[in-house]
Structures are given as structure tokens and as C-alpha cells.
Design a protein around this motif. Structure first.
Motif, PDB file in Angstrom:
ATOM      1  N   HIS A  84     -50.367 -52.091  62.023  1.00  0.00           N
ATOM      2  CA  HIS A  84     -49.401 -51.076  62.424  1.00  0.00           C
ATOM      3  C   HIS A  84     -49.789 -49.867  61.814  1.00  0.00           C
ATOM      4  CE1 HIS A  84     -45.313 -49.480  63.232  1.00  0.00           C
ATOM      5  NE2 HIS A  84     -45.610 -49.103  62.144  1.00  0.00           N
ATOM      6  N   TYR A  85     -50.061 -49.696  60.703  1.00  0.00           N
ATOM      7  CA  TYR A  85     -50.282 -48.393  60.062  1.00  0.00           C
ATOM      8  C   TYR A  85     -51.674 -47.968  60.239  1.00  0.00           C
ATOM      9  CZ  TYR A  85     -45.616 -48.801  57.689  1.00  0.00           C
ATOM     10  OH  TYR A  85     -44.576 -48.919  57.459  1.00  0.00           O
ATOM     11  N   GLY A  86     -52.649 -48.761  60.809  1.00  0.00           N
ATOM     12  CA  GLY A  86     -53.794 -48.367  61.053  1.00  0.00           C
ATOM     13  C   GLY A  86     -53.914 -47.584  62.407  1.00  0.00           C
ATOM     14  N   ASP A  87     -53.025 -48.234  63.353  1.00  0.00           N
ATOM     15  CA  ASP A  87     -52.646 -47.454  64.504  1.00  0.00           C
ATOM     16  C   ASP A  87     -51.777 -46.158  64.328  1.00  0.00           C
ATOM     17  OD1 ASP A  87     -54.283 -49.069  66.189  1.00  0.00           O
ATOM     18  OD2 ASP A  87     -52.536 -50.343  66.402  1.00  0.00           O
ATOM     19  N   LYS A  88     -50.878 -45.980  63.197  1.00  0.00           N
ATOM     20  CA  LYS A  88     -50.123 -45.112  63.205  1.00  0.00           C
ATOM     21  C   LYS A  88     -50.674 -43.840  62.384  1.00  0.00           C
ATOM     22  CE  LYS A  88     -46.082 -44.667  63.567  1.00  0.00           C
ATOM     23  NZ  LYS A  88     -45.434 -44.059  64.786  1.00  0.00           N
ATOM     24  N   ILE A  89     -51.332 -44.270  61.378  1.00  0.00           N
ATOM     25  CA  ILE A  89     -51.909 -43.230  60.260  1.00  0.00           C
ATOM     26  C   ILE A  89     -53.561 -43.021  60.296  1.00  0.00           C
ATOM     27  CG2 ILE A  89     -51.936 -42.620  57.743  1.00  0.00           C
ATOM     28  CD1 ILE A  89     -49.642 -44.203  57.242  1.00  0.00           C
TER      29      ILE A  89
END
Length: 448
Positions: A96-101
Motif C-alpha cells: 500500500h505504502y509502496g504505491d502511495k509513497i
């Protein structure tokens, strides 16, 4: 299939005939990125597999001395499975955070978590000294290992894939997979060497800690290397154009279920084959057949040396001929070979066991493993690539390799025969084969 999922036939974009012919030249920055992703993956595989190779030999008496032999081995494999239970959670959070951040930041975090957890396992006291808190601490640290490992893989693959020349995506993405055997080689070689230098009693008492404590040095090296790579070009473009998904994981659950299932089954079959052929066989050969642990660890090391070279070669051909033909061939050969391999194990001949491991891992598993990285990642677009591919990957790993040693031990404990274990794998192979045959071929489609 939903309307949004229809692009699965071209989830990576429309067919691009020129893609395979695109410039294959790479920059120094990209080569550093490939090394960083690959070396980090090697170190994390080392951390993960020193547990896999040590647990069946040591942890039954060290952490579970109050149980009989079968129950203690089941407990050991249950702790092994805990790491796999945590992997989908890690995949979802860090995906999730790899795609967001961004992919790079997540890779730094997962690496530190994995290394610290491994180091602390090497510091744990035994059940005799700490009582019930010893196995509880072991399970907790094993969970942290799995959580970090689950978030590592597809962030590393996506970072490499999204920066690679379009006609060589499979080859460069496979370096993350090829580096896995490097870590396994280091783990099995170190444990085999220590086992040869020290007595079994010394190994069980304290030598087993050395590979875990060495993780601290590897963490320092890997952290430095990963701090000096660039973020994914495609991700930066998506962020600049405000195309980053608000809730990547929810979008995957809503619109990309079939792609996730396809990724899950591809990873389920190769991981079941790998972990049943190594971890389960290690416990069975040592505890039941009375064979020397070095037979399995040495065989595993040789097999992974071969696989380390086979993976990028096969992946390079997958750029030319597609991912699916190699996955299909690997699954079919695995189904045929599996009963033969267990017949070799039953002979108690070390050289036959080593030869069987070389064929199993160095050749057959390599056929499935080499194209898997690109195959799984290419099922999803950039905005949800890490979330979707991580979920599919880690669900497949937990349902496959994560529970394979536990299931194998339970089936053998009830029947005393390999037949039930073989049937278990053949069912998984059949499901995966159907999924891959029906899947689209995305190797020559442009990423989007």
C-alpha cells in the motif's frame, strides 16, 4: 470479471510490437539499482533461510522440549509457518505504502526489520532458561521476519521492472529472484560448514546462533547500498501526473481479484515445490531417516548455485518467448518429478538425495521461478502494482510454501507414506496449471 478488470488481457497496456526491440542499453544508475535490489533480496533470503535450515535441527529441543518428537517438529514447522502468515500482512502494508509513497522507502524499512529480527533470534535463551516466554519470543520475531519479507519482494521487483528497458524486463526483474539463491547458498553453506567444524552437541548448544548474529553486519551493508538508489521512473511519473491510487489495496480487492488469483496460484505451486523439497525433506531426512544434516544442506547449496545461473538465462528467454511457456513447462515437470524425488529420498543415499535436490531446485523450480517476478508484476498497472502483486505473491507463498512443511509432517505422521504428500502437491500443480494456461501473456506489452 468486472469492467475494470477487463484490461487484464492487457493489464500492462496495449500490445506494443516495438517494446521487445526497445533499447537494451542501461545506465550506471540503473545497474546500481539492480545490484541494490538484488543484494538486498539475497540478504533477506539469507535471514529467512538460516531459520528454515536451523529450526528442524535445533529448535524442537531448544524451544519445545516438553513435547514428544512428532509434536515438537509440528511446533517447529508451525513457527516456520508463522513467518508466512505474516507475509500477506507485510505485503499489504508495505505494498500500500509502496504505491502511495514510493518503492525505495519501503525497501529500507523492510530490510532493517528483517535484519534486526534475525539478530534477536540469535540472542534468545532456551525454554529451560526462560520458560514459555522463549517460544513466545521466537514466534514474535518470526512474525516480524515474515512481515518484513512480505513487503520486500514486490517492492524490489517493481522498482527494477519499472526502470528496466522494455524488451528486457523479465531478465532484469529475475535478478531479484536469482539473488534469492545467493542468500540460500550463503545460509546453507555457513550452516553446513559450521556443522562440519563443530560437533552436533556444540551446534545445538550455541553454534546455531552465529548465522543469526551475523545478520547485523549484513544489515549495515544492505542499508548503505539501498540508500544510494533512485526511485522508480514510472512511479515518479504517476505521482507527477496525480495518478497515484488513493487506496491501492482497496482497488485491488474491488477490481483486480482475477489477476490476484493468477499471481497467487503461480506462486503457490513453485513455493510448495521448493519448501517441500528442502525444509520438509531436511526434517524428514535428519529426524526420521537418520541422515546427516550436511547431506540436505550441501545438496540445497549446490542446487541453488545452479538455480542462481539458470534463473536469469530462463528469464531472458521469457522476454523473447513469453512468461507462460516456461511456467507451464516447470509445473508439468514438477508434477512428473515429485514422486520420483521422494523415492530417491527414501533410499537414504546421500548422493541420490543431493542429485534429486539439484534437479528439483536447480532445474525444475528455476523454470517456474525465473519468469515469476515479471509475470506477477505485469498483471497490474503502476498505480497498484506493488499492492496487487504483493497480495497475490504472499497469499500464494503462505498457502504454498508456508504451510507445506507443516502439512507434509502432519500427513506423514498419520499415514507414514509419501503418497498423501505427493497427492497434496499434484492438486496444487493442477490448479496452478489451469490458471497459467488461461492467463494472458503480458511479456511484450508496454507497462502503464
Amino acid at each position: 470479471m468486472t469492467a475494470q478488470e477487463t484490461p487484464l488481457s492487457g493489464a500492462t497496456g496495449t500490445a506494443d510490437p516495438a517494446a521487445p526491440l526497445a533499447s537494451a542499453r542501461t545506465t550506471p544508475a540503473f545497474r546500481r539499482l539492480v545490484v541494490a535490489s538484488s543484494l538486498g533480496s539475497a540478504i533477506e533470503h539469507y535471514d529467512f533461510f538460516i531459520y528454515a535450515f536451523t529450526a528442524p535441527i535445533v529448535f524442537d529441543t531448544f524451544f519445545f522440549p516438553k513435547m514428544d518428537s512428532v509434536a515438537s517438529m509440528v511446533a517447529v514447522y508451525a513457527t516456520f509457518a508463522v513467518g508466512f502468515v505474516a507475509r500477506p500482512l507485510g505485503g499489504m502494508v508495505f505494498g500500500h505504502y509502496g504505491d502511495k509513497i514510493g518503492r525505495k522507502a519501503m525497501l529500507m524499512m523492510t530490510f532493517l526489520l528483517m535484519g534486526i529480527a534475525s539478530f534477536l533470534i540469535g540472542c534468545l535463551p532456551s525454554y529451560d532458561r526462560l520458560g514459555l516466554f522463549a517460544p513466545i519470543a521466537l514466534v514474535t520475531l518470526r512474525f516480524v521476519q515474515g512481515f518484513a519479507f512480505g513487503g520486500e519482494y514486490m517492492n524490489a521487483v517493481s522498482l527494477t521492472l519499472e526502470n528496466a528497458p522494455s524488451g528486457r524486463r523479465g531478465f532484469f526483474a529475475s535478478w531479484v529472484n536469482a539473488s534469492g539463491p545467493m542468500g540460500i547458498i550463503a545460509a546453507s553453506g555457513l550452516i553446513a560448514g559450521l556443522g562440519a567444524l563443530y560437533s552436533r552437541e556444540e551446534f545445538v548448544n550455541w553454534i546455531w546462533r552465529v548465522p543469526f548474529l551475523f545478520s547485523f553486519v549484513l544489515v549495515l551493508i544492505g542499508t548503505y547500498i539501498r540508500a544510494h538508489v533512485d526511485e522508480s521512473l514510472l512511479f515518479r511519473q504517476a505521482k507527477a501526473e496525480s495518478k497515484v491510487a488513493r487506496m491501492p489495496l482497496l482497488e485491488v480487492f474491488a477490481n483486480w481479484k482475477l489477476a490476484t488469483l493468477r499471481g497467487c496460484l503461480a506462486n503457490m505451486v513453485h513455493s510448495t515445490f521448493q519448501y517441500m523439497s528442502t525444509v520438509f525433506v531436511l526434517g524428514y531426512a535428519v529426524k526420521t531417516l537418520g541422515m546427516a544434516p550436511s547431506s540436505v544442506t550441501s545438496g540445497t547449496m549446490l542446487a541453488n548455485i545452479l538455480e542462481m545461473f539458470m534463473v536469469p538465462i530462463i528469464a531472458a528467454y521469457s522476454d523473447r518467448f513469453g512468461r507462460r511457456p516456461f511456467l507451464i513447462l516447470g509445473i508439468v515437470l514438477a508434477a512428473i518429478w515429485y514422486p520420483i524425488f521422494f523415492e530417491l529420498v527414501a533410499t537414504r543415499e546421500a548422493w541420490l538425495l543431493i542429485g534429486g535436490l539439484v534437479v528439483s531446485i536447480g532445474v525444475i523450480h528455476a523454470l517456474m521461478f525465473a519468469p515469476e517476478a515479471a509475470y506477477t508484476a505485469e498483471l497490474f498497472p503502476t498505480s497498484i502494482r506493488v499492492s496487487g502483486s504483493s497480495l497475490g505473491k504472499q497469499l500464494g507463498i503462505i498457502l504454498g510454501g508456508g504451510i507445506a512443511p507443516l502439512v507434509g509432517t502432519a500427513l506423514m505422521g498419520k499415514t507414514g507414506s509419501f503418497t498423501s504428500v505427493i497427492i497434496y502437491f499434484e492438486v496444487i500443480a493442477a490448479l496452478a496449471l489451469i490458471a497459467v494456461v488461461l492467463a494472458p501473456e503480458n511479456a511484450k506489452k508496454a507497462l502503464r
